[in-house]
Design an enzyme around this catalytic site. Sequence first.
Site, PDB file in Angstrom:
ATOM      1  N   ASP A  96      80.320  79.290  63.727  1.00  0.00           N
ATOM      2  CA  ASP A  96      81.597  79.955  63.497  1.00  0.00           C
ATOM      3  C   ASP A  96      81.301  81.261  62.753  1.00  0.00           C
ATOM      4  O   ASP A  96      80.897  82.243  63.362  1.00  0.00           O
ATOM      5  CB  ASP A  96      82.457  78.958  62.704  1.00  0.00           C
ATOM      6  CG  ASP A  96      83.901  79.373  62.548  1.00  0.00           C
ATOM      7  OD1 ASP A  96      84.486  79.824  63.526  1.00  0.00           O
ATOM      8  OD2 ASP A  96      84.440  79.225  61.435  1.00  0.00           O
ATOM      9  N   GLY A 126      78.409  66.566  62.897  1.00  0.00           N
ATOM     10  CA  GLY A 126      78.858  67.139  64.164  1.00  0.00           C
ATOM     11  C   GLY A 126      77.780  67.257  65.222  1.00  0.00           C
ATOM     12  O   GLY A 126      78.044  67.067  66.408  1.00  0.00           O
TER      13      GLY A 126
END
Length: 176
Positions: free
Chosen positions: A101, A42
Site C-alpha cells: 500500500d 496476510g
Amino acid sequence: MTENVKVMLSEEEVDKRIQEIGDQISKDYAGKQVHLVCVLKGGAFFMVELAKRITVPVSLDFMSVSSYGSDTKSSGVVKIVKDLDEPLNGKDVLVVEDIIDSGRTLSYLLEMLKDRKPASLKLCTLLDKPSRRVIDVDVDYTGFQIPDEFVVGYGLDYDQRYRNLPYIGIMELGEE
Ligand code: IMP
Ligand code: MG
C-alpha cells in the site's frame, strides 16, 4: 453498518496468476533453492499456494510484524512480533506479501532483512496499489496492480475477518 463484498478478482483469475508467478520464479531460481519468507498473517494464503507451484527446492519461514501508529495508517516503524526461526545469511530470500500500500512496512522490513546478509533478497506481492505509494519499494513479482479500493480475501482482512475468502473482493460498507 452493513458489510458487503463484491468480487474484484475471481478464484480462477487469482489461481491462474499465481501459477504464472510460480512458473516465473521456478525459471529465475533454476539451480537454486528459494527461501520464502512469509509476512503473517496476510501473506500466508498466497505463500502456500505459490509454494505449491514452484518447482525448484523451497524452504519456508514466517515472521509477524506490527506497525506502530493507528490502524488505518501505517507509520513505517515496524516491531517484530514473531521473528524468523532461521538465519538468512547465504540464502536466496523471497519475501512474500499480501499487499503493498504505502510501502512503509515493506521498505522498513527489507532494510532489516538486508542486514542479515542473504545471498539475494527479492519481493513478491499478490496485490499492489501503486497509487498509494509513499515510499518507493522495488517489487520483483506482482500478482495484480489494483486501484485504491479496500480489498479482502486471500489473506487480507477487514477487522480480522474475510481472510479465508478464496477470491479478492472489494469491501463495501453501508449504513443500516
Ligand atoms: P503499507 O504498505 O505499509 O501501507 O501497509 C501494507 C499493509 O496494510 C498490508 O500488509 C495490509 O496488512 C494492510 N492493507 C493495505 N491495504 C489493504 C487492503 O485493501 N485490505 C486489507 N489490508 C490492507
Ligand atoms: Mg500484511
